[in-house]
Design a protein around this motif. Sequence first.
Motif, PDB file in Angstrom:
ATOM      1  N   SER A 162       0.779  -1.333   0.172  1.00  0.00           N
ATOM      2  CA  SER A 162      -0.095  -0.046  -0.015  1.00  0.00           C
ATOM      3  C   SER A 162       0.916   1.048   0.098  1.00  0.00           C
ATOM      4  N   ARG A 163       0.515   2.287  -0.821  1.00  0.00           N
ATOM      5  CA  ARG A 163       1.077   3.486  -0.750  1.00  0.00           C
ATOM      6  C   ARG A 163       0.430   4.401  -0.028  1.00  0.00           C
ATOM      7  N   TYR A 164      -0.456   4.126   0.889  1.00  0.00           N
ATOM      8  CA  TYR A 164      -1.325   5.014   1.684  1.00  0.00           C
ATOM      9  C   TYR A 164      -0.507   5.637   2.922  1.00  0.00           C
ATOM     10  N   GLY A 165      -0.199   6.771   2.772  1.00  0.00           N
ATOM     11  CA  GLY A 165       0.675   7.506   3.727  1.00  0.00           C
ATOM     12  C   GLY A 165       2.447   7.594   3.308  1.00  0.00           C
ATOM     13  N   LEU A 166       2.541   7.236   1.860  1.00  0.00           N
ATOM     14  CA  LEU A 166       3.681   7.662   1.560  1.00  0.00           C
ATOM     15  C   LEU A 166       3.409   8.714   0.350  1.00  0.00           C
TER      16      LEU A 166
END
Length: 477
Positions: free
Chosen positions: A196-200
């Motif tokens: 997941s790229r959530y928070g990148l």
Amino acid sequence: MQFSSYQDLREKLLAREVSCQAVVSEYLQRIAAARDSNIYISVFEQEALERARELDRKLENGEAPGRLFGLPMAIKDNISIKGAGLTCASKILQGYTAVYDATVISRLQDEDAVFLGKVNMDEFAMGSSNENSSFGPVSNPYDESKVPGGSSGGSAAAVAAGLAMVALGSDTGGSVRQPAGFCNVIGLKPTYGRISRYGLVAFGSSFDQIGVLASHAADAAEVLGVIAGYDECDSTSSHHDVGEYTALMKDVSFNGLRVGVPKEYFPESLNGEVKDVVRARLADMEAAGAELVEITLPESDYAIAAYYILTTAEASSNLARFDGARYGYRSEHAENLTDMYVNSRTEGFGDEVKRRIMLGTYVLSAGYYDTYYKKAQQVRRVFLDRYREALADVDIIAGPTSPFPPFGIGSKMDDPLEMYLADVFTVPASIAGIPALSVPAGFDSSGLPVGMQLIGNFFDEGRLLGVAGALQAAAGN
Ligand SMILES: NC(=O)C[C@H](N)C(=O)O
């Protein structure tokens, strides 16, 4: 205090031969002693120790330890940890505190990892040397006059210098693999969508992937197993089953392994010593039963151009949100709203970020869109087809990670195109979205590390890690 791998540390922690608190204090002491290396942007001294004590109590109370119990980690400073600063090594995020945890962070926390701090990088992950940082450059642990690579230079140097056991980085076109190669550690960029790229913080959203840097392939496998997998907060994350990477690694053998060796990955311009080291490792694999298959990937010359059109286009859009109003830095020199936007961005962004925003805006502009952006998307499709075709015939593709060994700090800063060439072998896997890693391959005659890149088919991270682990075992690491 020396541990041969996370497995070794874990066994000692669980047998209560050593406490989490002692391990974390040791790492914090090393970090304090190495402050001049500029690897860490912020160190979580109190929080890490408090967390270690909490984990020690957990064991005392007989609670089950998580899969990464006590693993001391460094996190690239473009990944969000709630309550901590998040700078992307940019002045424009000065003073910003993250308001939520990235999915990778909460997954690591749930499995009892310990975060030691946030590490240096090229500003917004744009660069191959860690020199584009508002916090200044990082030295290569193997030679302090050389760069550690980038953009995840702090992550690679932290692992190489023993200032973290494992680090998270991010890779858009080589940012995990190239610094891993320069610092003699493993660096894995998984399949696009695997993590997941959530928070990148987004740079090139259709390329960005969080990756893992570690001294040993097995440690990277453990961490990948925890952070991989679908996340409803990232619509591009994949539902594909997460592998049992440690078990998958054990199934890999050189015997009968078909290794594609693209002739375009060994051009005339390739540094001779890099070529010799990588060729020697390929010969070792062959001697151990692998079959080397010469392949051709004829469009390779277009990789850099396509990458720097597509990612700058995405960056120009992604970075529009940093306007002085919502996050971090705001210029004090503004009489009206437009001046505030313009001056905040002018003062807050570094040169390379501005260059890419301008390039990206240009390739997306009416009149140029078809010539550049659309054409580059078509090239992207060709790359995907070519790598699919190649990987239908071979198990993995191998070659050098970087065309040259670690270079001198300052030596390429005046020539952005020369810097972009550092990515020539790493961007194809990013364009195609397939997994790739860099494994230590040896050293040049000046004692500088050389990395070998292994590229695999979609979701074949287990095999890549297995081959990397076998290569490390053969080299006695
Ligand atoms: N971000 C990356 O993956 C590194 C690449 N050198 C770039 O500057 O775009």
